[in-house]
Scaffold this motif. Sequence first.
Motif, short mmCIF file in Angstrom:
data_model
loop_
_atom_site.label_atom_id
_atom_site.label_comp_id
_atom_site.label_asym_id
_atom_site.label_seq_id
_atom_site.Cartn_x
_atom_site.Cartn_y
_atom_site.Cartn_z
N ALA A 42 1.76 -7.79 1.76
CA ALA A 42 1.63 -6.56 0.96
C ALA A 42 2.15 -5.34 1.71
N ILE A 43 2.47 -5.49 2.98
CA ILE A 43 2.89 -4.34 3.78
C ILE A 43 4.11 -3.68 3.15
N GLY A 44 3.97 -2.40 2.89
CA GLY A 44 5.05 -1.61 2.30
C GLY A 44 5.15 -1.72 0.79
N LYS A 45 4.39 -2.61 0.16
CA LYS A 45 4.47 -2.82 -1.29
C LYS A 45 3.16 -2.52 -2.01
N CYS A 46 2.10 -2.39 -1.27
CA CYS A 46 0.77 -2.25 -1.86
C CYS A 46 0.55 -0.82 -2.35
N PRO A 47 0.12 -0.64 -3.61
CA PRO A 47 -0.16 0.70 -4.13
C PRO A 47 -1.25 1.43 -3.34
N ILE A 48 -2.21 0.69 -2.78
CA ILE A 48 -3.24 1.34 -1.96
C ILE A 48 -2.60 1.93 -0.71
N GLU A 49 -1.76 1.16 -0.06
CA GLU A 49 -1.07 1.63 1.15
C GLU A 49 -0.22 2.86 0.86
N LYS A 50 0.51 2.82 -0.24
CA LYS A 50 1.38 3.94 -0.60
C LYS A 50 0.56 5.20 -0.94
N THR A 51 -0.54 5.02 -1.64
CA THR A 51 -1.41 6.15 -1.97
C THR A 51 -2.01 6.75 -0.71
#
Length: 153
Positions: free
Chosen positions: A16-25
């Motif tokens: 999910a690294i770089g693709k996860c909406p939580i990470e991006k938010t």
Amino acid sequence: MTVLQGPLADRDAWSAIGKCPIEKTMGLVGTKSAMLIMREAFYGTTRFDDFARRVGITKAATSARLSELVDAGLLEKQPYREPGQRVRDEYVLTEAGTEFMPVVWAMFEWGRKHLGDSALRLKHLECGAQAHVEIVCDNGHVVPPDELGVALR
């Protein structure tokens, strides 16, 4: 527990690294001061000095966070002028900023419940009942955590 579906179920086959909406938010609003500025925007704060004072951060930090939130599209600058003063900017919620409100209110509700009961409550102004943040499907069903899945579209 949330169920990962389809190809997501094999946690070793994807990252999910770089693709996860939580990470991006979190990349946009992942600081305490950014979240508190958003809280203040929801409470109606619009002026730079008021954000700095109400959040309890330096003017340099306030400037940096407001710039980041404007760049992220959560706030926008609007010029205003007090009589006899120079033109200044105030910061108002955009549509995306308003749509971010449930995130902040979910944190409010979690903190109230798990970090010491606060006298503060969310309230439905029309009927007076206590309000809650919930996940609801497109068919209108409240979705408990054990019925929530994540799938690729």
